[in-house]
Design a protein around this motif. Structure first.
Motif, PDB file in Angstrom:
ATOM      1  N   ASN A 559     -18.633 -30.806  25.697  1.00 30.16           N
ATOM      2  CA  ASN A 559     -19.586 -29.714  25.500  1.00 30.16           C
ATOM      3  C   ASN A 559     -20.958 -30.179  25.970  1.00 30.16           C
ATOM      4  OD1 ASN A 559     -20.702 -27.321  24.673  1.00 30.16           O
ATOM      5  ND2 ASN A 559     -20.811 -27.881  22.510  1.00 30.16           N
ATOM      6  N   THR A 561     -25.053 -28.613  26.523  1.00 28.22           N
ATOM      7  CA  THR A 561     -26.034 -27.523  26.436  1.00 28.22           C
ATOM      8  C   THR A 561     -27.421 -28.081  26.712  1.00 28.22           C
ATOM      9  OG1 THR A 561     -26.351 -27.820  24.045  1.00 28.22           O
ATOM     10  CG2 THR A 561     -24.675 -26.234  24.740  1.00 28.22           C
ATOM     11  N   SER A 590     -29.026 -22.697  27.873  1.00 24.59           N
ATOM     12  CA  SER A 590     -27.855 -22.675  28.741  1.00 24.59           C
ATOM     13  C   SER A 590     -26.677 -21.955  28.103  1.00 24.59           C
ATOM     14  CB  SER A 590     -27.449 -24.106  29.093  1.00 24.59           C
ATOM     15  OG  SER A 590     -27.011 -24.805  27.932  1.00 24.59           O
ATOM     16  N   LYS A 591     -26.788 -21.586  26.830  1.00 25.88           N
ATOM     17  CA  LYS A 591     -25.695 -20.874  26.175  1.00 25.88           C
ATOM     18  C   LYS A 591     -25.595 -19.421  26.641  1.00 25.88           C
ATOM     19  CE  LYS A 591     -25.355 -23.545  21.896  1.00 25.88           C
ATOM     20  NZ  LYS A 591     -25.329 -23.473  20.418  1.00 25.88           N
ATOM     21  N   ALA A 642     -21.102 -22.521  22.902  1.00 22.50           N
ATOM     22  CA  ALA A 642     -21.424 -22.600  24.322  1.00 22.50           C
ATOM     23  C   ALA A 642     -20.327 -21.953  25.159  1.00 22.50           C
ATOM     24  CB  ALA A 642     -21.600 -24.062  24.726  1.00 22.50           C
ATOM     25  N   TYR A 643     -20.699 -21.471  26.317  1.00 21.03           N
ATOM     26  CA  TYR A 643     -19.784 -20.922  27.326  1.00 21.03           C
ATOM     27  C   TYR A 643     -19.186 -19.569  26.953  1.00 21.03           C
ATOM     28  CZ  TYR A 643     -19.877 -26.002  28.071  1.00 21.03           C
ATOM     29  OH  TYR A 643     -20.274 -27.293  28.208  1.00 21.03           O
ATOM     30  N   GLN A 644     -19.682 -18.925  25.891  1.00 18.65           N
ATOM     31  CA  GLN A 644     -19.117 -17.622  25.546  1.00 18.65           C
ATOM     32  C   GLN A 644     -19.474 -16.548  26.569  1.00 18.65           C
ATOM     33  OE1 GLN A 644     -18.798 -15.691  21.862  1.00 18.65           O
ATOM     34  NE2 GLN A 644     -18.761 -17.537  20.615  1.00 18.65           N
ATOM     35  N   TYR A 645     -20.483 -16.788  27.372  1.00 20.85           N
ATOM     36  CA  TYR A 645     -20.806 -15.795  28.397  1.00 20.85           C
ATOM     37  C   TYR A 645     -19.846 -15.885  29.583  1.00 20.85           C
ATOM     38  CZ  TYR A 645     -23.102 -19.474  31.199  1.00 20.85           C
ATOM     39  OH  TYR A 645     -23.370 -20.579  31.946  1.00 20.85           O
ATOM     40  N   GLN A 646     -18.986 -16.894  29.585  1.00 17.57           N
ATOM     41  CA  GLN A 646     -17.994 -17.059  30.633  1.00 17.57           C
ATOM     42  C   GLN A 646     -16.594 -16.844  30.070  1.00 17.57           C
ATOM     43  OE1 GLN A 646     -19.091 -21.137  31.507  1.00 17.57           O
ATOM     44  NE2 GLN A 646     -19.912 -20.536  33.496  1.00 17.57           N
ATOM     45  N   ASN A 648     -13.025 -18.049  29.486  1.00 15.95           N
ATOM     46  CA  ASN A 648     -12.453 -19.387  29.372  1.00 15.95           C
ATOM     47  C   ASN A 648     -10.935 -19.329  29.324  1.00 15.95           C
ATOM     48  OD1 ASN A 648     -15.021 -20.674  29.087  1.00 15.95           O
ATOM     49  ND2 ASN A 648     -15.103 -19.879  26.991  1.00 15.95           N
ATOM     50  N   GLY A 671     -15.322 -13.428  28.511  1.00 10.28           N
ATOM     51  CA  GLY A 671     -16.733 -13.763  28.388  1.00 10.28           C
ATOM     52  C   GLY A 671     -17.582 -12.520  28.208  1.00 10.28           C
ATOM     53  N   SER A 673     -21.337 -11.663  29.482  1.00 11.60           N
ATOM     54  CA  SER A 673     -22.525 -12.107  30.212  1.00 11.60           C
ATOM     55  C   SER A 673     -23.808 -11.502  29.670  1.00 11.60           C
ATOM     56  CB  SER A 673     -22.380 -11.757  31.699  1.00 11.60           C
ATOM     57  OG  SER A 673     -22.229 -10.344  31.866  1.00 11.60           O
TER      58      SER A 673
END
Length: 1023
Positions: A559, A561, A590-591, A642-646, A648, A671, A673
């Protein structure tokens, strides 16, 4: 012109002073230090030339440096600090001017308060800030700092729901404002994100609690839940070397309020439950008499618990010269477990260095801290251990005379005492390194530039091994012989650069702060788990299996950030009476996706020192200080994975079976965006006052906080969709409340007393939930949890009881659940909609699990070398819903015993009992009474606890100095000595929730590690 004035034209040394001052004025440099009456530095003291705009302020060590024209010789230099009498000194030929300021009896002592990126005098603070000093922390026998903070500040809500060694706590500042994580931001020595649980309590100088937007907005995106600013101790300039030892040793006695009934009484109650259900009894009178003659066994939690020692030791060396200071400290904390077994417990070693060097206009400060902690516990979950210890009746014992571990018809598989003593262990071994290198350059007397680089490095390792134990006459534990190794590492690096400009022009004072920071976080983890390992060595052998689900590599658990920020603050004051403060921070995280990453968080605050106005001059002897303040601002929260806007993707190790083979598969989480910051708008108004020559101080606050764009899951997607969904910015919550704190000092020449009290309340309301839903209900067991718009965030949900059916006529004429055959002694429920039957439409809110009316009381007494410190903490209102064998008699037949508190059940001669009549599992009565979730499970969780008591004696100095000792104090210490509560069979602080009242929390079965009561002694020594 000079000739006309009758002055000599020569520039020589014989020229008159006035000529040289007019033609070629020279500057002289004045330096010195400002101390209080205890010879402690006074940072923030205003130093100015009377009648001019020339001035400066003292630094953190009370030192100042001021450049003035040489024609100012003969003028007066003024030293002023709120709470102290102003002092003036004539500027003569001496260039070093040191002064000692005395406390102004007409004002309260105004200590320096640590705020974000700086310090302020307390009377100039415009926001809601509490400061907890070291004396309230270091005197308590606790192994983590948060335990010591409980009850010390109003609306600093700390719950310790598990007391096992090394366990953490739930912490909230001013309650709940979001549906996600409500943990406040932790800042240690200016570095964001440290682990406060690993700090040595004796290393802490102060903890500032930033509660409102006016004080917390400068931390922007992480400050919606409040901020804890921790400042550790440091050395002082021009201080001789001092060695200090503080230690305590004592025993922890586990509190066990649960008491099983005698084995023969339990047989009688079991028979009664069967008879009430129309079934034949299973124990004959001879059986019951035989149980009485046999006596009780020892199968109860008291037999697997023991008294355990706890010791804390701390040594520090401090000192300093003219241009440097230092502090070196080392600590050991050792808390043994109350479980029987092979030396379970928690150890922590701390080493800290704080060194300051002054090189001209440059100050360089290095802070280093290393922590080594280890925790060893058994190979199962605590709740499993206590469940199996509690559910077996006292007919049975854990071991026979030969030491064999026994099983029985109730616990037929394994024996929890054998698990503790021979069933293996879990051991964590953690290393943490904290560093802070900061430098401050005084570019001019008004302008300072500060740079900070630091962070935290963690390397945590865990080893688990389950050993096989064979019980008698049957049953086995640990035959899977599981072994796993886990490694988790993370680093948090923080870089800051900010400039600080201070200027005073007559009655006007301005201070400007502008800076930038960057934070980078990275973590990775891997685990290897195997089963059927070698019984003796725990190593792989023939037949050993690698667990593909529980094992994972670090590339799947990494992980990263980053947050980049710009921040600033402007402080303005007029006549040290009217104060304004503005803060801002702009964060990029960056999240969130590009275009949604940046958030702007401003605040504005002001205060008015009314006591300095002429219209209150006549009341000065009564009202020494009176300040009103208000703030409003916007703060943020980015507590989202983290990365919830993408979108996975991930692997299933065992997705499905095909052709008699387990086949893996892939899944994915969609995700979002559009994810962005949660935003909290906070209004705070308050007042601070002191009365009666500062004997009485008072602080009162009211706050109203509305959080919007709360990150929450959608509820309008059917489960058959087949993919995971991210959070969305959909929910909205209001949280408002009040707090008050007061201190009264009653001192004479012989006796000093201090009474401090704080009381606070907060209440949250859900204003919006999510797409397509204004409420959610989670049926976790017999009862449920509910989230409903217009109500507090999470509450208990079920039927409200209306007493008991007392006779058949009552049964015939009262509404009942359909298809349930009830009788006298069974629960009667309230028919809220009046339709003559009991169904889901009659369920209501049954209670609120979050603490209300939290309070703390501290009494200090000092007389002739003796001192007493008494601290009480508690909660005025809280509902607790409990289930399981400790509530329901013979619970699901999983529990086979009753407890003393359950014997208050309904009979014709006890019609107002606490519990319904006894009935067999599966009978209509049992179904009505215990399978329909109702407030029969509800208990009053309010309590008042004597959290800490210390009685100490300081040996007279004339005695200790002969031994070369500056100070020697011995003390008796007690912790958790008394708890007043209606809930007595378990600790009333127990909770199934963490700090966000998660709707998916498991119900509370009261199977947590017990409260330890500490009895010990302490020693404080200074050389």
């Amino acid at each position: 012109m000079l000739l006309l004035l009758g002055l000599n034209y020569s520039y020589g040394s014989a020229a008159p002073l006035a000529v040289r001052a007019l033609i070629n004025p020279l500057n002289i440099e004045l330096t010195g230090q400002v101390l209080d009456e205890q010879q402690k530095p006074l940072p923030g003291t205003t130093v100015s030339v009377v009648g001019t705009t020339v001035g400066t302020t003292t630094d953190e060590n009370g030192r100042y440096r001021l450049s003035v024209p040489d024609n100012y010789v003969g003028r007066s230099l003024a030293f002023s600090f709120i709470g102290f009498t102003k002092q003036t000194v004539v500027i003569g030929q001496e260039r070093t001017i040191n002064v000692t300021l005395k406390v102004d009896a007409g004002q309260s002592l105004d200590e320096v308060v640590v705020v974000g990126y700086g310090q302020q005098s307390k009377l100039s603070v415009t926001g809601a800030v509490d400061q907890i000093k070291s004396q309230s922390i270091e005197s308590k026998p606790v192994t983590n700092v948060l335990q010591a903070l409980q009850g010390e500040s109003p609306n600093l809500i700390i719950q310790q729901t598990n007391f096992s060694p090394g366990s953490g706590v739930n912490i909230n500042i001013r309650g709940l404002g979001t549906l996600g994580d409500n943990t406040p931001l932790i800042v240690i020595d200016g570095i964001i994100g440290g682990d406060i649980n690993l700090l040595n309590p004796n290393d802490i100088a102060s903890v500032s609690v930033l509660k409102d937007a006016g004080s917390a907005a400068i931390y922007g995106s992480r400050s919606a839940n409040g901020v804890l600013l921790v400042t550790t101790k440091s050395g002082k300039l021009n201080q001789k070397a001092t060695i200090t030892y503080n230690g305590s040793y004592g025993m922890q006695v586990p509190y066990v309020g649960l008491r099983k009934v005698n084995a023969w009484d339990n047989a009688y109650y079991k028979n009664l439950s069967l008879i009430n259900s129309g079934l034949p009894p299973i124990y004959t009178p001879d059986d019951i008499q035989a149980l009485r003659a046999q006596g009780n066994g020892d199968w109860e939690r008291q037999s697997i618990l023991q008294n355990a020692p706890q010791q804390l030791h701390n040594v520090s060396i401090t000192g300093g010269g003219a241009n440097s200071s230092y502090l070196i400290s080392a600590g050991l904390q050792d808390q043994r477990s109350n479980f029987v077994g092979p030396s379970y417990g928690y150890k922590k070693y701390n080493i800290r260095l704080n060194q300051l060097s002054v090189i001209g206009k440059l100050r360089v400060n290095t802070i280093l801290n290393y922590v080594k902690s280890s925790n060893k516990s058994h190979s199962n979950a605590d709740w499993v251990i206590f469940a199996d210890a509690d559910r077996v009746p006292l007919n049975y014992s854990f071991q026979d005379a030969d030491g064999n571990y026994l099983t029985n018809p109730v616990a037929s598989q394994y024996n929890v005492k054998s698990v503790l003593e021979q069933g293996g262990s879990y051991k964590s071994d953690n290393d943490q390194f904290f560093g802070n290198l900061n430098a401050e350059l005084s570019i001019t007397k008004d302008l300072k530039l500060t740079g900070i680089f630091g962070g935290t490095l963690n390397a945590n390792n865990a080893f688990f091994r389950r050993l096989q134990v064979n019980n008698y006459p049957a049953g086995v534990y640990g035959n899977d012989r599981t072994v796993y190794d886990n490694s988790f590492k993370n680093s948090l690096l923080n870089t800051q650069l900010f400039a600080d400009y201070t200027k005073r022009l007559g009655d006007h004072s301005i201070k400007v702060l502008l800076g930038a920071s960057d934070e980078y976080y990275r973590s990775n983890e891997f685990q290897l788990q195997k089963t059927l390992t070698d019984p003796a060595l725990g190593t792989p052998t023939t037949g050993t299996i690698l667990d593909p689900v529980a094992s994972y590599n670090s590339n799947a658990r990494t992980n990263e950030t980053r947050i980049s920020s710009v921040f600033g603050r402007v402080n303005y004051s007029f006549k040290d009476r009217y104060y304004l403060e503005g803060n801002f921070r702009q964060d990029g995280s960056s999240k969130f996706a590009s275009g949604r990453r940046w958030g702007f968080f401003p605040s504005l605050a002001g205060s008015w020192l009314l006591s300095e106005e002429s219209f209150l001059e006549s009341a000065k002897n009564v009202v020494n200080n009176l300040k009103v303040r208000a703030s409003y601002g916007l703060v943020g929260n980015q507590n989202v994975n983290a990365y919830q806007y993408q979108t996975n993707f991930f692997n299933y190790a065992n997705a499905y079976g095909f052709n008699n083979t387990v086949v893996g598969g892939a899944g994915f989480n969609l995700g979002n965006s559009d994810l962005t910051w949660e935003k909290s708008a906070i209004l705070n108004v308050g007042t601070d006052a002191s009365f009666l020559q500062n004997k009485l101080t008072l602080s009162v606050d009211y706050f109203n906080k509305v959080t919007s764009d709360i990150l929450y899951s959608r509820q309008d997607i059917p489960l058959l969709f087949g993919a995971g969904f991210p959070d969305y910015n959909v929910a909205k919550v209001r949280n408002k409340g009040w707090e008050v704190s007061a201190t009264y000092n009653l001192n004479t020449k012989a006796v000093k007393q201090s009474f401090s009290v704080n009381l606070a309340d907060n209440k949250n309301t859900l204003l919006a939930l999510t797409y397509g839903a204004d409420q959610q209900i989670a049926n976790v067991d017999a009862f449920g949890f509910i989230r409903k718009v217009g109500q507090p965030i999470t509450q208990y949900w079920g039927y409200k009881t209306n007493g008991y059916f007392q006779n058949q006529a009552d049964v015939d004429n009262s509404p009942k659940p359909d298809g349930v055959d009830v009788g006298p002694g069974d629960l009667k429920f309230t028919d809220f909609n009046g339709d003559g039957k009991i169904d889901d439409s009659d369920k209501i809110v049954l209670g609120n699990p979050f603490p209300r009316y939290t309070f703390g009381f501290n009494y200090r007494l000092a007389v002739k070398g003796f001192d007493l410190n008494l601290f009480i903490q508690g909660v005025g209102k809280r509902d607790v819903m409990l289930r399981g064998e400790e509530v329901e008699p013979f619970h699901y037949n999983y529990g086979a015993t009753m407890y003393e508190h359950q014997t208050d059940f309904w009979t014709p001669t006890n019609p107002d009992a606490r519990y319904p009549r006894l009935a067999a599992i599966g009978s209509p009565s049992n179904t009505n009474n215990w399978r329909y979730g109702s407030d029969v499970y509800r208990y009053n969780g309010a309590y008042a606890r004597l959290r800490n008591v210390q009685i100490g004696y300081t040996i007279p100095a004339e005695v200790t100095k002969k031994l070369g000792v500056q100070r020697l104090r011995v003390s008796l210490i007690g912790q958790n000595l008394l708890t007043l509560s209606q809930l007595k069979f378990i600790d009333p602080e127990t909770s199934e929730f963490n700090n966000n009242l998660n709707l998916n929390a498991a119900s509370n079965s009261a199977r947590s590690y017990p409260l330890p009561i500490f009895y010990g002694f302490g020693l404080d020594l200074s050389l």
